[in-house]
Design an enzyme around this catalytic site. Structure first.
Site: not given
Ligand code: SF4
Lengths: 66, 376, 268
Positions: C105, C166, C192-193, C214-215
């Protein structure tokens, strides 16, 4: 022998090869990749790879990441 | 031998033989990303009652993308020599028809007249590649046109990538090449002899033009030759395929409707205005950002109404005869009959009265030099 | 659009076939046990890992040892920490040495505050790595032109951001994502997001091939349960996409001022 390991000065006691350095530092058996003077040393070549005064060694491993 | 349709073109997955219903049409109109299936629904008889809704949608999308403007261009017939036997064309080699090509000095004259009329974009047309009007002749004409015009397109015969690249270098910015019909069997019947019989060579020519760095490629089918929905879905798939692969080039689509011309060929399928209009609306809905063209084949009232209703680019004041702009008596018949014979000032006045601005120049050839190296 | 589908609706990237459309990041978990539990619950077959210099003194937990033992999981090292193409290329080579997989990645975000990917360095790193035979999955701004350029240099997939890392902004880039999906010939993975499973479902409904989170899992109240919820959302979104979503209402309201009076004919 004076080395630089991960950017810090390191005084090797007995280590003369990459393999023995890893053992001396307690990384024997762990999944790390070794970069010697900006060159990746494949795991199979570690035994044969000798160290010299002033060498720069970087050790990397995988950690959690996104 | 009829060629197999390549997978990227084959429309059969969307033409399952089931006649679309009003429910399918409503579904198509409400679809976030309409594609071949929605196009087929909007072209079915079930969509006729939705004409007004489609027109409103087409106008809104056209306005959003192209503003309140109509781009104008002029066709220039360079030669009517042809070795092909397209049964529907007045220039086919078996038609009794005076043949001629414009000599360079005449080309200069015609170009000057078009420039005088205000045009900045010209489309140069010829028939099949012949010793009278072959590649070198066309190249010379393109160079001449590029000295005067900001946009130079050609509508001629399929060429090699290298030839297209040479034309692009000489200042050609667009290639128009209609497949006429995508139905290989019908194609075979209608193209009786000549190099144009090679369906696949023609099919792949637009991709070659794009590979050679042409800014735009114009596609179309001659409406009335074959099953309309089949051809329409193929046209959409062809356009989508090219857009995806050759993403630095643009597509334009035209809507030529078969009209009577020399040879008395009767169109196998009648396409009336209502269907043509619905086709334009449907294509606009499916391809919101593609320029859609309408020529002077259509009558003035229809053209006036369609301007901005999906259509974003039009020819005006056109002559379809060789040497037609030079005041002298035309020496050949036209390739098709011009229905809208209004002059450019009259046509522009009409556009303005409908709140549309005629645009003669959409980009500037000052970038041409720089582009030659970077495009492709 | 159909991309490499088969009866089971698998998707293929880098020559490998995957059934799960949820990719998991392994950072930011409280401990390795939770991380492994979440990966298991997510059903992810591709998980991202990062590369760090070994701490000489402090011995952190070995977060990844247990993952290695799970089997059936493709480890994809990222190049996070790299600030330019040269650093990312170097990180990728090390990652391949360690992870034993050609997947990488490419992730280059020089600004430590907003963490937006650098399109130019990302492109350059992707170009070099693809030529070296890596399976390059670039984390990128949701830009259709960049997407095309990355595809042209041989990337195996595209990983446009849904919104800033994030930020939990969801699919703020939806309009651009649609254009990327429309024209891509390689899988598109939203990275992301994403904050909640409904956003993951929306990405798949839109036609994305997969999502990476992930987050949203690691920072949730119960990471293992949340990983399972994302797994369900991704399946639901994908199935909805395949089924064909109901059209919007109001599309056929009666027009007031007729535009079509000038037209003659019956409509063939
Ligand atoms: S359509 Fe073109 S190729 Fe066919 S006969 Fe007419 S001029 Fe020739």
């Amino acid at each position: 022998m004076k080395l630089t390991v991960n950017g810090e000065a390191y005084e090797a006691k007995r280590a003369e090869t990459v393999t023995s350095l890893l053992e001396e530092m307690g990384f024997g058996g762990r999944a790390v990749v070794v970069v010697l003077n900006d060159e990746v040393i494949p795991a199979v070549s570690r035994d044969a790879c000798g160290l010299r005064e002033g060498d720069c060694i970087d050790l990397f491993r995988l950690v959690g990441g996104g | 031998m009829t060629p197999q349709l390549p997978a990227w073109l084959d429309p059969s997955p969307w033409l399952d033989g089931r006649e679309p219903t009003a429910v399918d049409v409503e579904r198509a109109l409400g679809c976030d990303e309409p594609g071949p299936r929605e196009l087929a629904a909007m072209l079915s008889p079930a969509a006729h009652p939705f004409m007004e809704v489609m027109a409103q949608r087409a106008r809104a999308l056209t306005r959003r993308r192209f503003g309140r403007t109509i781009s104008l261009y002029a066709p220039l017939y360079l030669s009517n020599h042809c070795t092909n036997g397209c049964v529907y064309c007045g220039f086919a080699s078996d038609r009794a028809q005076p043949r001629r090509r414009l000599e360079p000095s005449e080309v200069e004259k015609e170009l000057a007249m078009l420039k005088e009329m205000g045009f900045e974009e010209v489309l140069l047309l010829t028939g099949e590649r012949t010793s009278h009007a072959g590649f070198d002749y066309l190249l010379e004409c393109v160079s001449m046109a590029a000295r005067r015009f900001h946009g130079v397109g050609i509508e001629a015969f399929p060429m090699t990538t290298r030839e297209y690249a040479l034309l692009a270098e000489a200042g050609c910015s667009g290639v128009t090449l209609y497949q006429e019909t995508y139905d290989p069997r019908q194609y075979d019947r209608l193209h009786r002899w000549g190099p144009k019989r090679d369906y696949l060579d023609r099919l792949y020519a637009p991709a070659r033009a794009m590979e050679a760095g042409m800014r735009t490629v114009g596609l179309g089918v001659l409406l009335g030759l074959s099953d309309l929905v089949f051809d329409a879905v193929c046209l959409l798939r062809h356009a989508a395929h090219l857009q995806r692969i050759h993403w630095k080039s643009g597509i334009t689509l035209s809507f030529p409707r078969l009209r009577p011309q020399a040879g008395n060929f009767a169109a196998p399928i009648t396409v009336d205005e209502a269907w043509l209009a619905r086709f334009v609306f449907a294509v606009r809905i499916v391809l919101p950002d593609v320029p859609l063209l309408l020529s002077t084949r259509e009558r003035p009232e229809f053209r006036d109404g369609m301007a901005g209703l999906g259509i974003s680019k039009m020819s005006a004041g056109s002559r379809t005869t060789v040497g037609g702009y030079d005041g002298a008596e035309p020496s050949t018949g036209g390739q098709f009959q011009v229905c809208d014979e209004r002059g450019v000032p009259e046509f522009c006045a009409m556009l303005r009265s409908r709140g549309l601005q005629p645009v003669f120049k959409n980009w500037d050839s000052v970038f041409r030099e720089a582009e030659a190296g970077g495009h492709g | 659009m159909e991309r490499q589908g088969n009866g089971q609706d698998d998707w293929i990237v880098g020559g490998r076939r995957f059934s799960s459309r949820l990719l998991m990041g392994t950072g930011k978990f409280q401990d390795s046990e939770t991380m492994v539990g979440a990966v298991l619950a997510s059903g992810a077959q591709i998980v991202t890992v990062a590369l760090r210099r070994v701490g000489r003194v402090s011995r952190e937990d070995d977060m990844l040892g247990p993952l290695h033992r799970l089997g059936g999981i493709t480890l994809m090292p990222n190049t996070s920490g790299a600030r330019n193409a040269a650093e990312a290329v170097r990180a990728a080579r090390l990652g391949r040495e360690l992870g034993g997989s050609p997947f990488v990645k490419v992730e280059i975000h020089p600004n430590p505050h907003h963490l937006m990917p650098d399109p130019i360095e990302t492109f350059e790193a992707a170009r070099v790595l693809a030529a070296e035979g890596f399976v390059v999955m670039p984390y990128m701004p949701a830009d259709p032109v960049l997407a095309r350029r990355l595809e042209d240099v041989g990337c195996a997939s595209l990983m446009p951001l849904g919104s800033a890392i994030g930020s939990g902004g969801g699919l703020a880039t939806a309009e651009m994502l649609r254009l990327i999906i429309r024209d891509a010939r390689i899988p598109v993975i939203v990275d992301a997001g994403l904050r909640s499973p409904s956003e993951a479902a929306a990405a798949l409904e839109m036609g994305c091939d997969a999502v990476l989170v992930n987050s949203a899992v690691a920072a949730s109240g119960d990471p293992i349960a949340m990983a399972a919820a994302f797994a369900q959302a991704v399946v639901a979104g994908r199935n909805a996409h395949r089924a064909g979503i109901m059209p919007r209402g109001g599309g056929t309201a009666l027009a007031t001022s007729p535009l079509t009076e000038f037209i003659s004919g019956e409509g063939t």
